[in-house]
Design a protein around this motif. Structure first.
Motif, short mmCIF file in Angstrom:
data_model
loop_
_atom_site.label_atom_id
_atom_site.label_comp_id
_atom_site.label_asym_id
_atom_site.label_seq_id
_atom_site.Cartn_x
_atom_site.Cartn_y
_atom_site.Cartn_z
N LEU A 207 21.61 15.95 -22.39
CA LEU A 207 22.31 17.21 -22.25
C LEU A 207 21.97 18.10 -23.19
N VAL A 208 22.24 17.51 -24.69
CA VAL A 208 21.99 18.24 -25.94
C VAL A 208 20.45 18.60 -26.01
N TRP A 209 19.62 17.86 -25.72
CA TRP A 209 18.05 18.20 -25.97
C TRP A 209 17.11 18.45 -24.86
N LYS A 210 17.10 17.23 -24.06
CA LYS A 210 16.12 17.13 -23.12
C LYS A 210 16.04 18.21 -22.14
N ILE A 211 17.34 18.58 -21.41
CA ILE A 211 17.20 19.72 -20.47
C ILE A 211 16.95 21.06 -21.06
N LYS B 262 13.88 23.42 -20.14
CA LYS B 262 13.60 24.98 -19.97
C LYS B 262 13.08 25.90 -20.89
N ARG B 263 13.11 25.54 -22.26
CA ARG B 263 12.45 26.47 -23.04
C ARG B 263 10.77 26.35 -22.79
N TYR C 54 8.05 9.52 -42.24
CA TYR C 54 8.55 8.62 -41.14
C TYR C 54 9.54 9.31 -40.34
N MET C 55 10.34 10.23 -40.73
CA MET C 55 11.54 10.93 -40.19
C MET C 55 10.99 11.81 -39.13
N GLU C 56 9.89 12.58 -39.63
CA GLU C 56 9.24 13.58 -38.71
C GLU C 56 8.70 12.96 -37.56
N HIS C 57 7.80 11.91 -37.82
CA HIS C 57 6.88 11.43 -36.77
C HIS C 57 7.47 10.30 -35.82
N LEU C 58 8.11 9.56 -36.49
CA LEU C 58 9.01 8.51 -35.73
C LEU C 58 10.26 8.68 -35.31
N VAL C 59 11.05 9.38 -35.97
CA VAL C 59 12.50 9.46 -35.48
C VAL C 59 12.32 10.85 -34.37
N TYR C 60 12.00 12.17 -35.18
CA TYR C 60 12.13 13.32 -34.36
C TYR C 60 10.86 13.50 -33.39
N ARG C 61 9.77 13.45 -33.78
CA ARG C 61 8.67 13.63 -32.69
C ARG C 61 8.78 12.64 -31.63
N THR C 62 8.88 11.29 -32.13
CA THR C 62 8.71 10.37 -30.99
C THR C 62 10.01 10.24 -30.09
N VAL C 63 11.32 10.38 -30.70
CA VAL C 63 12.38 10.46 -29.75
C VAL C 63 12.45 11.67 -29.07
N LEU C 64 12.23 12.81 -29.54
CA LEU C 64 12.66 14.16 -28.85
C LEU C 64 11.44 14.70 -28.15
N ARG C 65 10.22 14.03 -28.36
CA ARG C 65 9.00 14.65 -27.61
C ARG C 65 8.34 13.48 -26.80
N GLY D 36 17.91 26.40 -38.73
CA GLY D 36 19.01 26.87 -37.77
C GLY D 36 19.41 25.74 -36.89
N LEU D 37 19.94 26.42 -35.76
CA LEU D 37 20.44 25.95 -34.63
C LEU D 37 19.67 24.75 -34.00
N THR D 38 18.29 25.02 -33.99
CA THR D 38 17.34 24.11 -33.50
C THR D 38 17.31 22.89 -34.21
N ALA D 39 17.45 22.86 -35.72
CA ALA D 39 17.60 21.65 -36.57
C ALA D 39 18.80 20.94 -36.30
N CYS D 40 20.01 21.49 -36.26
CA CYS D 40 21.11 20.97 -35.84
C CYS D 40 21.30 20.31 -34.48
N LEU D 41 20.61 20.90 -33.33
CA LEU D 41 20.61 20.22 -32.20
C LEU D 41 19.83 18.80 -32.22
N LYS D 42 18.83 19.05 -32.96
CA LYS D 42 17.72 17.92 -33.14
C LYS D 42 18.46 16.60 -33.74
#
Length: 327
Positions: free
Chosen positions: A312-316, A320-321, A239-250, A289-295
């Protein structure tokens, strides 16, 4: 007697890439194959292309359009192999995929062999996908195509019809069911990442929130198959990976309508609170690492309603990446 391996390929309007996929299957170094090409009501020349194949191992099936889940289910209904793999029709596989996986399964007694893949963009650039442990739900992936299955694992389970992310609704339950999963670090599959009509590249309102009923389906299937107890943390982390992280951040970050973004974030937050009230303290990290912290920081900001700060923390930086790497 040689083991028979069934290869299921659902296809719909993929005339441009179809033969690359089929040729990679016909070129397998292990020859004892049953190749099920399921034409799911194509309106281009895909159906005619497969009808021209004369290899006796190939079985062409034409059916009215029922979606990728319906096409895969038809393949599963027809498969007679001792082992099964699934290949998407716009991807392709390494020539020794079947030979390597079959050798591993027979040597180790594995009922599920997991391998890794390359992401490939339109420029032909490749990106190796690391699967870590390989057998944990969040490592194994919810996709069906990076796995070599003993047929018994799929004997009484099918993809749910009528949803996006039908893979997510089924595959994790199959992974939990496996008694002896074995992981290979070899990248045996080539996944085309930037197909124009892919669900992973489309945002249609908030239809991506169908991950919620698919995750709920995983829970019900895991209970039906008697593999839920003892795997509660794995499912919570799924649930965390697919609903929280992937859905919110992708997905949600790509919504242009601010109100839709707020509504989608609210639904994610309420679902997690209802299903796993202590989810904020469960220790799950997406990436390293840093990516996990930013996520983690970005997710907390978005779900608390601080959308601009989250951007500002993630989308921008993420945009760019993506532009720099092509992935």
């Amino acid at each position: 007697m040689e083991k028979l391996v069934s290869i299921i390929v659902p296809l719909y309007n993929v005339e441009k890439d179809l033969m690359r996929c089929v040729d990679s299957i016909l070129a397998q170094t292990y020859p004892h194959l049953e190749i099920l090409l399921i034409d799911d009501g194509s309106t281009d020349s895909s159906g005619r292309l497969i009808d021209q194949l004369t290899d006796p191992r190939v079985r062409q099936v034409h059916q009215p359009n029922s979606g990728q889940a319906g096409a895969r289910n038809k393949g599963l209904d027809l498969a007679t192999g001792d082992y099964i793999i699934m290949v998407d029709s716009d991807d392709w596989i390494r020539a020794d995929l079947v030979e390597m996986c079959l050798h591993t399964a027979e040597e180790t007694g594995a009922d599920l062999v997991l391998f890794t893949s390359y992401n490939v963009n339109q420029a032909g650039e490749k990106q190796y996908v690391n699967r870590n442990s390989g057998h944990l739900l969040t490592d194994a992936g919810s996709v069906p195509w990076n796995k070599f299955y003993a047929a018994k694992l799929l004997s009484d389970i099918r993809f749910p019809l009528g949803y996006w992310y039908e893979d997510l609704g089924m595959i994790p339950a199959v992974v939990l069911r496996a008694e002896n999963p074995v992981k290979l670090n070899e990248a045996l599959y080539f996944y085309q990442t930037d197909r124009i009509d892919s669900q992973s590249n489309l945002v249609q309102d908030t239809k991506f929130l169908e991950v919620i009923p698919m995750l709920e389906h995983v829970v019900s299937e895991a209970k039906r198959l008697s593999v839920y107890n003892g795997n509660e943390q794995e499912i919570e982390w799924l649930y965390m990976e697919h609903l929280v992280y992937r859905t919110v951040l992708r997905k949600i970050i790509d919504l242009k309508d601010h109100q839709l973004r707020k509504q989608a974030l609210l639904e994610v937050r309420e679902t997690m609170q209802k299903t796993f009230p202590k989810w904020k303290r469960n220790g799950y990290m997406s990436g390293s690492g840093l990516t996990a912290c930013l996520k983690k920081i970005a997710v907390r900001l978005y779900l608390a309603g601080f959308i601009r700060l989250g951007d500002l923390v993630w989308k921008i930086p993420f945009e760019k990446r993506r532009q720099q790497t092509g992935f």
